[in-house]
Design a protein around this motif. Structure first.
Motif, mmCIF file in Angstrom:
data_model
loop_
_atom_site.group_PDB
_atom_site.id
_atom_site.type_symbol
_atom_site.label_atom_id
_atom_site.label_comp_id
_atom_site.label_asym_id
_atom_site.label_seq_id
_atom_site.Cartn_x
_atom_site.Cartn_y
_atom_site.Cartn_z
ATOM 1 N N VAL A 34 0.329 -1.474 -11.706
ATOM 2 C CA VAL A 34 -0.534 -0.394 -11.231
ATOM 3 C C VAL A 34 -1.707 -0.964 -10.435
ATOM 4 O O VAL A 34 -2.075 -0.446 -9.375
ATOM 5 C CB VAL A 34 -1.032 0.454 -12.417
ATOM 6 C CG1 VAL A 34 -2.145 1.398 -11.981
ATOM 7 C CG2 VAL A 34 0.122 1.248 -13.010
ATOM 8 N N LYS A 35 -2.286 -2.033 -10.922
ATOM 9 C CA LYS A 35 -3.400 -2.658 -10.201
ATOM 10 C C LYS A 35 -2.937 -3.220 -8.864
ATOM 11 O O LYS A 35 -3.587 -3.026 -7.835
ATOM 12 C CB LYS A 35 -4.006 -3.772 -11.052
ATOM 13 C CG LYS A 35 -4.728 -3.285 -12.295
ATOM 14 C CD LYS A 35 -5.291 -4.454 -13.088
ATOM 15 C CE LYS A 35 -5.996 -3.969 -14.355
ATOM 16 N NZ LYS A 35 -6.554 -5.093 -15.141
ATOM 17 N N ALA A 36 -1.800 -3.908 -8.882
ATOM 18 C CA ALA A 36 -1.314 -4.543 -7.655
ATOM 19 C C ALA A 36 -0.898 -3.513 -6.611
ATOM 20 O O ALA A 36 -0.961 -3.786 -5.410
ATOM 21 C CB ALA A 36 -0.139 -5.466 -7.982
ATOM 22 N N LEU A 37 -0.478 -2.329 -7.036
ATOM 23 C CA LEU A 37 -0.096 -1.286 -6.082
ATOM 24 C C LEU A 37 -1.293 -0.766 -5.293
ATOM 25 O O LEU A 37 -1.123 -0.063 -4.298
ATOM 26 C CB LEU A 37 0.582 -0.123 -6.808
ATOM 27 C CG LEU A 37 2.003 -0.379 -7.314
ATOM 28 C CD1 LEU A 37 2.524 0.828 -8.070
ATOM 29 C CD2 LEU A 37 2.928 -0.727 -6.162
ATOM 30 N N GLN A 38 -2.495 -1.098 -5.728
ATOM 31 C CA GLN A 38 -3.696 -0.681 -5.015
ATOM 32 C C GLN A 38 -4.253 -1.787 -4.128
ATOM 33 O O GLN A 38 -5.332 -1.646 -3.556
ATOM 34 C CB GLN A 38 -4.752 -0.237 -6.036
ATOM 35 C CG GLN A 38 -4.278 0.944 -6.863
ATOM 36 C CD GLN A 38 -5.280 1.325 -7.929
ATOM 37 O OE1 GLN A 38 -6.321 1.905 -7.636
ATOM 38 N NE2 GLN A 38 -4.969 0.999 -9.162
ATOM 39 N N ASP A 39 -3.503 -2.863 -4.010
ATOM 40 C CA ASP A 39 -3.920 -3.967 -3.150
ATOM 41 C C ASP A 39 -3.701 -3.590 -1.689
ATOM 42 O O ASP A 39 -2.776 -2.856 -1.354
ATOM 43 C CB ASP A 39 -3.111 -5.222 -3.502
ATOM 44 C CG ASP A 39 -3.758 -6.485 -2.967
ATOM 45 O OD1 ASP A 39 -3.676 -6.704 -1.746
ATOM 46 O OD2 ASP A 39 -4.343 -7.241 -3.765
ATOM 47 N N PHE A 71 3.585 7.035 -10.417
ATOM 48 C CA PHE A 71 4.146 8.006 -9.479
ATOM 49 C C PHE A 71 3.213 8.254 -8.296
ATOM 50 O O PHE A 71 3.639 8.257 -7.137
ATOM 51 C CB PHE A 71 4.434 9.317 -10.209
ATOM 52 C CG PHE A 71 4.971 10.395 -9.316
ATOM 53 C CD1 PHE A 71 6.219 10.263 -8.728
ATOM 54 C CD2 PHE A 71 4.226 11.531 -9.051
ATOM 55 C CE1 PHE A 71 6.717 11.253 -7.894
ATOM 56 C CE2 PHE A 71 4.716 12.525 -8.223
ATOM 57 C CZ PHE A 71 5.970 12.387 -7.643
ATOM 58 N N ALA A 72 1.935 8.473 -8.589
ATOM 59 C CA ALA A 72 0.982 8.766 -7.523
ATOM 60 C C ALA A 72 0.845 7.596 -6.558
ATOM 61 O O ALA A 72 0.812 7.775 -5.336
ATOM 62 C CB ALA A 72 -0.375 9.119 -8.121
ATOM 63 N N LEU A 73 0.793 6.391 -7.082
ATOM 64 C CA LEU A 73 0.617 5.225 -6.218
ATOM 65 C C LEU A 73 1.874 4.918 -5.410
ATOM 66 O O LEU A 73 1.789 4.391 -4.299
ATOM 67 C CB LEU A 73 0.201 4.015 -7.055
ATOM 68 C CG LEU A 73 -1.228 4.104 -7.611
ATOM 69 C CD1 LEU A 73 -1.477 3.010 -8.642
ATOM 70 C CD2 LEU A 73 -2.254 4.013 -6.488
ATOM 71 N N CYS A 74 3.042 5.254 -5.946
ATOM 72 C CA CYS A 74 4.268 5.122 -5.144
ATOM 73 C C CYS A 74 4.199 6.050 -3.934
ATOM 74 O O CYS A 74 4.635 5.696 -2.834
ATOM 75 C CB CYS A 74 5.501 5.448 -5.986
ATOM 76 S SG CYS A 74 6.003 4.124 -7.107
ATOM 77 N N GLY A 75 3.642 7.251 -4.139
ATOM 78 C CA GLY A 75 3.466 8.170 -3.020
ATOM 79 C C GLY A 75 2.518 7.621 -1.976
ATOM 80 O O GLY A 75 2.734 7.776 -0.771
ATOM 81 N N VAL A 76 1.456 6.952 -2.418
ATOM 82 C CA VAL A 76 0.511 6.337 -1.481
ATOM 83 C C VAL A 76 1.204 5.225 -0.694
ATOM 84 O O VAL A 76 1.000 5.076 0.512
ATOM 85 C CB VAL A 76 -0.717 5.788 -2.233
ATOM 86 C CG1 VAL A 76 -1.640 5.047 -1.275
ATOM 87 C CG2 VAL A 76 -1.475 6.924 -2.912
ATOM 88 N N CYS A 77 2.043 4.449 -1.372
ATOM 89 C CA CYS A 77 2.786 3.383 -0.684
ATOM 90 C C CYS A 77 3.694 3.956 0.401
ATOM 91 O O CYS A 77 3.854 3.366 1.473
ATOM 92 C CB CYS A 77 3.628 2.593 -1.686
ATOM 93 S SG CYS A 77 2.679 1.562 -2.819
ATOM 94 N N LEU A 78 4.290 5.105 0.134
ATOM 95 C CA LEU A 78 5.180 5.728 1.113
ATOM 96 C C LEU A 78 4.405 6.321 2.279
ATOM 97 O O LEU A 78 4.882 6.330 3.414
ATOM 98 C CB LEU A 78 6.010 6.823 0.440
ATOM 99 C CG LEU A 78 7.091 6.334 -0.522
ATOM 100 C CD1 LEU A 78 7.560 7.469 -1.413
ATOM 101 C CD2 LEU A 78 8.260 5.752 0.257
ATOM 102 N N LYS A 79 3.203 6.811 2.009
ATOM 103 C CA LYS A 79 2.405 7.461 3.045
ATOM 104 C C LYS A 79 1.672 6.457 3.917
ATOM 105 O O LYS A 79 1.458 6.692 5.113
ATOM 106 C CB LYS A 79 1.382 8.398 2.376
ATOM 107 C CG LYS A 79 0.407 9.068 3.336
ATOM 108 C CD LYS A 79 1.136 10.006 4.289
ATOM 109 C CE LYS A 79 0.151 10.808 5.137
ATOM 110 N NZ LYS A 79 -0.662 9.951 6.025
#
Length: 433
Positions: A34-39, A71-79
């Motif tokens: 979760v932390k790394a997905l916000q990098d 789930f929310a951060l996966c959406g950010v990765c896609l956007k």
């Protein structure tokens, strides 16, 4: 004396590059992801998504807070415009795995389907609208749609919606190629066709989802609906002549399932005779034909269509046994085309994680009547219509009496720290609609 510690070992863990091996347990690894997905670096996010997918394959315990964050951060990765193709494909895979994992313990998978359907359908629709995304991304979206629908559909309408998105792609691929004017010259013309890998994935996924709402006992098709199913069967039969063997195999498997589920009961006799003849031809096809002429694929085709021919001729059904214990003493056995379609998709999607899910995920136990009293196991279609737990859950949600997902972000990396937690869905999944 103890050994000296290196400078690297003395670094605070939070300052180190993302490394799944630093996690002490599964919960710690999920928090690290979760932390790394916000990098801000897509390479770090790719590593986190790969580690996340590998973890979800093994059916880890999840709580609401982690579920929402993932789930929310996966959406950010896609956007995110800076996302790589690999990152977006991994994000779709992680979402599909998350839905299956959630369905093992709660009704949260329906939340995943509700937020992700439109973005997934849009990616699939772009394939046959002529604005095609990369092949791997479309396939990832198709498989994700299948997983979130299988896990999160609350009734037939949810499944029909996903089936339509897939069928529109299949039908458009069966029509003559679109011709667009423009280009470098005044008379330039360009044909756009659906890649065979995408078409094969769409057909096999469509068949998989159809098995979740139609069974042999309730597939007595009304004559008024027969034209629709006859057209569907005719479309699939047309794909048996496709140049790609992967497409032919997917179409053959889907057709066998349709016959088994009585969806061809009103089909004209001449059409069924023509289908049987084509199946026999493919069961004995010689090497060299088609864009995919590898011997392994040819042998797979011959074996599959040989089984289909035996089924059409005298009702012989396929049998497959898959070990589900380490010592191989316990096995999952299927003996119908519908269950074989389900097994093939889920084993492809989950890989080595299938064994873990079939042992610990109630959705899989219901699907395959695994480790349960057969008299007490509902079909998936009935489960989706009559699951009291899910109905109570959503009734409570509508009335505001049930706690929603915990919108709490576990960390504050600079990449998303400026956003309030509840806005993550809006800037990610909702912005993709």
């Amino acid at each position: 004396m103890g050994r000296f510690r290196t400078n690297t070992e003395l670094l605070d863990r939070a300052a180190r590059p993302f490394n799944p091996k630093d996690a002490e347990d599964t919960s710690g690894l999920l928090d690290m992801c979760v932390k790394a997905l916000q990098d801000s670096r897509h390479v770090t996010r790719e590593k986190a998504l790969a580690a996340l997918a590998a973890t979800l394959e093994q059916l880890p315990p999840l709580d609401d807070s982690r579920c929402f964050n993932i789930f929310a951060l996966c959406g950010v990765c896609l956007k995110d415009e800076g996302s790589s193709l690999k990152e977006r494909c991994l994000a779709y895979r992680a979402v599909g795995l998350l839905a299956l994992t959630l369905r093992a313990a709660s009704a949260g998978s329906s939340e995943v389907l509700a937020h992700s359907f439109q973005p997934l359908a849009r990616t699939i629709r772009r394939e046959h609208d002529g604005d095609a995304p990369p092949v791997t991304l479309v396939i990832a979206a198709i498989e994700c749609l299948a997983a979130v629908t299988f896990a999160g559909a609350r009734g037939r309408d949810d499944v029909y919606r996903s089936l339509k998105a897939l069928w529109d792609l299949i039908v458009s691929s069966s029509r003559p190629s679109k011709i667009n004017s423009g280009g470098s010259g005044a008379g330039a013309r360009k044909k756009t066709t659906t890649p065979p890998q995408v078409l094969a994935a769409a057909v096999s996924t469509w068949a998989f989802l159809l098995t979740t709402i139609v069974s042999e006992t309730d597939a007595l098709i009304k004559k008024a609906d027969s034209a629709v199913w006859n057209a569907a069967v005719a479309c699939l039969a047309g794909l048996l002549g496709h140049d790609d063997r992967g497409v032919r195999v997917a179409a053959g498997e889907a057709l066998a399932m349709c016959v088994e589920l009585n969806l061809t009961q009103h089909a004209p006799r001449k059409d069924m005779d023509a289908l049987a003849a084509k199946v026999s031809e493919l069961a004995s096809e010689l090497p060299g034909r088609g864009s995919n002429s590898k011997n392994t694929i040819l042998l797979e085709q011959r074996d599959l269509f040989g089984q289909i021919a035996a089924f059409l001729d005298h009702g012989e059904r396929p049998e497959r046994s898959l070990p589900t214990s380490v010592d191989g003493c316990v096995a999952l056995r299927v003996c119908s085309w519908a269950k074989l379609v389900q097994l093939n998709f889920l084993t492809r999607f989950l890989g080595d994680g299938f064994r873990k899910h079939v042992q610990g995920n109630e959705l899989f136990k219901e699907a395959f009547s695994y480790g349960a009293n057969k008299g007490k196991v509902l079909s998936i279609s009935k489960k989706k219509q009559g699951n009291k737990t899910d109905k109570d859950y959503f009734k409570a949600r509508r009335g505001g009496r049930c706690r929603p997902w915990d919108y709490t972000i576990l960390c504050d990396y600079p990449y998303t720290a400026r956003y309030k937690p509840e806005t993550l869905l809006r800037i990610g999944w909702q912005a993709l609609h």
